[in-house]
Design a protein around this motif. Sequence first.
Motif, PDB file in Angstrom:
ATOM      1  N   ASN A 128     -19.047   0.956   4.032  1.00 22.31           N
ATOM      2  CA  ASN A 128     -18.615   0.223   5.219  1.00 22.31           C
ATOM      3  C   ASN A 128     -17.587   1.053   5.986  1.00 22.31           C
ATOM      4  OD1 ASN A 128     -20.149  -1.605   3.826  1.00 22.31           O
ATOM      5  ND2 ASN A 128     -18.821  -3.365   4.263  1.00 22.31           N
ATOM      6  N   VAL A 129     -18.071   1.780   6.982  1.00 21.26           N
ATOM      7  CA  VAL A 129     -17.201   2.681   7.741  1.00 21.26           C
ATOM      8  C   VAL A 129     -17.285   2.347   9.229  1.00 21.26           C
ATOM      9  CG1 VAL A 129     -17.357   4.543   6.051  1.00 21.26           C
ATOM     10  CG2 VAL A 129     -19.028   4.425   7.895  1.00 21.26           C
ATOM     11  N   GLU A 130     -16.197   2.637   9.917  1.00 19.66           N
ATOM     12  CA  GLU A 130     -16.109   2.399  11.359  1.00 19.66           C
ATOM     13  C   GLU A 130     -16.042   3.739  12.076  1.00 19.66           C
ATOM     14  OE1 GLU A 130     -12.821   0.666  14.496  1.00 19.66           O
ATOM     15  OE2 GLU A 130     -12.926  -0.233  12.507  1.00 19.66           O
ATOM     16  N   GLY A 131     -16.930   3.970  13.053  1.00 20.04           N
ATOM     17  CA  GLY A 131     -16.960   5.213  13.809  1.00 20.04           C
ATOM     18  C   GLY A 131     -18.181   6.042  13.459  1.00 20.04           C
ATOM     19  N   ASP A 132     -18.492   6.958  14.376  1.00 21.89           N
ATOM     20  CA  ASP A 132     -19.682   7.799  14.207  1.00 21.89           C
ATOM     21  C   ASP A 132     -19.361   9.189  13.654  1.00 21.89           C
ATOM     22  OD1 ASP A 132     -21.291   5.746  15.225  1.00 21.89           O
ATOM     23  OD2 ASP A 132     -20.900   6.404  17.302  1.00 21.89           O
ATOM     24  N   ASP A 133     -18.174   9.696  13.942  1.00 21.35           N
ATOM     25  CA  ASP A 133     -17.775  11.034  13.485  1.00 21.35           C
ATOM     26  C   ASP A 133     -17.277  10.943  12.036  1.00 21.35           C
ATOM     27  OD1 ASP A 133     -16.743  13.533  13.002  1.00 21.35           O
ATOM     28  OD2 ASP A 133     -15.647  13.662  14.908  1.00 21.35           O
ATOM     29  N   PRO A 134     -17.956  11.604  11.098  1.00 24.15           N
ATOM     30  CA  PRO A 134     -17.536  11.518   9.692  1.00 24.15           C
ATOM     31  C   PRO A 134     -16.070  11.895   9.472  1.00 24.15           C
ATOM     32  CG  PRO A 134     -19.672  12.574   9.865  1.00 24.15           C
ATOM     33  CD  PRO A 134     -19.149  12.439  11.268  1.00 24.15           C
ATOM     34  N   ALA A 135     -15.559  12.812  10.285  1.00 23.52           N
ATOM     35  CA  ALA A 135     -14.166  13.238  10.114  1.00 23.52           C
ATOM     36  C   ALA A 135     -13.179  12.184  10.597  1.00 23.52           C
ATOM     37  CB  ALA A 135     -13.935  14.539  10.846  1.00 23.52           C
ATOM     38  N   LEU A 136     -13.657  11.227  11.381  1.00 21.43           N
ATOM     39  CA  LEU A 136     -12.779  10.199  11.959  1.00 21.43           C
ATOM     40  C   LEU A 136     -13.108   8.802  11.468  1.00 21.43           C
ATOM     41  CD1 LEU A 136     -12.799  11.478  15.662  1.00 21.43           C
ATOM     42  CD2 LEU A 136     -11.154  12.038  13.854  1.00 21.43           C
ATOM     43  N   GLN A 137     -14.130   8.671  10.665  1.00 24.16           N
ATOM     44  CA  GLN A 137     -14.562   7.347  10.222  1.00 24.16           C
ATOM     45  C   GLN A 137     -13.504   6.694   9.326  1.00 24.16           C
ATOM     46  OE1 GLN A 137     -18.310   8.231   8.351  1.00 24.16           O
ATOM     47  NE2 GLN A 137     -19.507   7.695  10.172  1.00 24.16           N
ATOM     48  N   ILE A 138     -13.295   5.403   9.551  1.00 24.43           N
ATOM     49  CA  ILE A 138     -12.382   4.622   8.728  1.00 24.43           C
ATOM     50  C   ILE A 138     -13.218   3.748   7.796  1.00 24.43           C
ATOM     51  CG2 ILE A 138     -10.578   2.867   8.703  1.00 24.43           C
ATOM     52  CD1 ILE A 138      -9.789   3.808  11.513  1.00 24.43           C
ATOM     53  N   ALA A 139     -12.987   3.900   6.502  1.00 24.00           N
ATOM     54  CA  ALA A 139     -13.718   3.110   5.508  1.00 24.00           C
ATOM     55  C   ALA A 139     -12.842   1.954   5.049  1.00 24.00           C
ATOM     56  CB  ALA A 139     -14.111   3.984   4.329  1.00 24.00           C
ATOM     57  N   ARG A 140     -13.475   0.824   4.752  1.00 27.31           N
ATOM     58  CA  ARG A 140     -12.724  -0.358   4.305  1.00 27.31           C
ATOM     59  C   ARG A 140     -13.347  -0.892   3.008  1.00 27.31           C
ATOM     60  NH1 ARG A 140     -12.470  -1.261  10.088  1.00 27.31           N
ATOM     61  NH2 ARG A 140     -10.271  -1.189  10.732  1.00 27.31           N
ATOM     62  N   VAL A 141     -12.451  -1.159   2.017  1.00 24.91           N
ATOM     63  CA  VAL A 141     -12.892  -1.722   0.737  1.00 24.91           C
ATOM     64  C   VAL A 141     -11.916  -2.824   0.324  1.00 24.91           C
ATOM     65  CG1 VAL A 141     -14.009   0.402  -0.078  1.00 24.91           C
ATOM     66  CG2 VAL A 141     -11.591   0.023  -0.566  1.00 24.91           C
ATOM     67  N   ARG A 142     -12.372  -3.668  -0.603  1.00 27.49           N
ATOM     68  CA  ARG A 142     -11.501  -4.722  -1.143  1.00 27.49           C
ATOM     69  C   ARG A 142     -11.941  -5.067  -2.555  1.00 27.49           C
ATOM     70  NH1 ARG A 142     -13.737  -9.821  -1.370  1.00 27.49           N
ATOM     71  NH2 ARG A 142     -15.592 -10.248  -0.090  1.00 27.49           N
ATOM     72  N   ALA A 143     -11.016  -5.670  -3.309  1.00 27.06           N
ATOM     73  CA  ALA A 143     -11.317  -6.123  -4.663  1.00 27.06           C
ATOM     74  C   ALA A 143     -12.121  -7.415  -4.597  1.00 27.06           C
ATOM     75  CB  ALA A 143     -10.024  -6.339  -5.435  1.00 27.06           C
ATOM     76  N   PRO A 144     -12.902  -7.728  -5.631  1.00 29.15           N
ATOM     77  CA  PRO A 144     -13.682  -8.979  -5.642  1.00 29.15           C
ATOM     78  C   PRO A 144     -12.811 -10.227  -5.508  1.00 29.15           C
ATOM     79  CG  PRO A 144     -14.497  -7.488  -7.320  1.00 29.15           C
ATOM     80  CD  PRO A 144     -13.230  -6.875  -6.792  1.00 29.15           C
ATOM     81  N   SER A 145     -11.573 -10.150  -5.952  1.00 26.22           N
ATOM     82  CA  SER A 145     -10.677 -11.310  -5.867  1.00 26.22           C
ATOM     83  C   SER A 145     -10.238 -11.587  -4.435  1.00 26.22           C
ATOM     84  CB  SER A 145      -9.431 -11.073  -6.737  1.00 26.22           C
ATOM     85  OG  SER A 145      -8.675  -9.984  -6.200  1.00 26.22           O
ATOM     86  N   GLY A 146     -10.370 -10.580  -3.548  1.00 25.72           N
ATOM     87  CA  GLY A 146      -9.910 -10.735  -2.179  1.00 25.72           C
ATOM     88  C   GLY A 146      -8.410 -10.585  -2.028  1.00 25.72           C
ATOM     89  N   ASN A 147      -7.719 -10.154  -3.093  1.00 26.36           N
ATOM     90  CA  ASN A 147      -6.250 -10.031  -3.030  1.00 26.36           C
ATOM     91  C   ASN A 147      -5.804  -8.606  -2.695  1.00 26.36           C
ATOM     92  OD1 ASN A 147      -3.656 -11.330  -3.332  1.00 26.36           O
ATOM     93  ND2 ASN A 147      -3.404 -10.168  -5.249  1.00 26.36           N
TER      94      ASN A 147
END
Length: 243
Positions: A128-147
Amino acid sequence: MKRRILALAAGVLTLSSCGMVDAVRSDSPDTANSNPAFEATESPAAGGKDASDSSDAPADGASESPSADAPDGASPSPSADSTDGSGPSDSASPSASEQPTRDRIILPAEAYRGAGGDVPASAKPMTNVEGDDPALQIARVRAPSGNIWCDIDPRTGAVCTVKEITGKAPNQSIVIKPGGEPEFTDSGAVTNDDAAVAAQEMPYGTQASHGEFVCASETNGMTCWSTKSGHGVFLNRDGITTF
């Protein structure tokens, strides 16, 4: 009468002559073999050499000793430049300057065991990444608990936020600088799915990477680190621990 006198005189002369011959024979050696002294000093026969008389010959049954320059049964030792398997070879190991320059890391007891090193072989790229340029893409992750939520930006670093921490104010955040160490920050990660790209949920027991950063999700918390510096954080409901 004269004849008797002459005969007697001739006999005396004969006996005298025989005595002289015997005396001469007794003073002279008969043969070389009858005189012990002659046997001891007798020279060896021509063309041969008595082994007991030659001090230069090696002992019976022994060969001449090898010279000091060539030890018996040993080949010359290889030179320092030899590449026969025991000496240095052209394919030397990488120099220290080619190795990753990481600090000595002491991991928290609860952190992911592979943290502080390279990207684990079991890690998958963050999806799950935001942006088209791999060098500038922001990735977002979270734990299953949502905390626990993390936003990974290759330019600014990996920022993680714990929404609820026992005994502390909510939304405690920390950022791991690219190739650097973690620092607490007031600017935390997006802790909801209202961003342009929703955070990727990381099941427990999985690892994911984006650029130089890796996060590992486990039931006791989440560990994130920089593979360049080796520094990172361990986050859970009990707090944030840096390494």
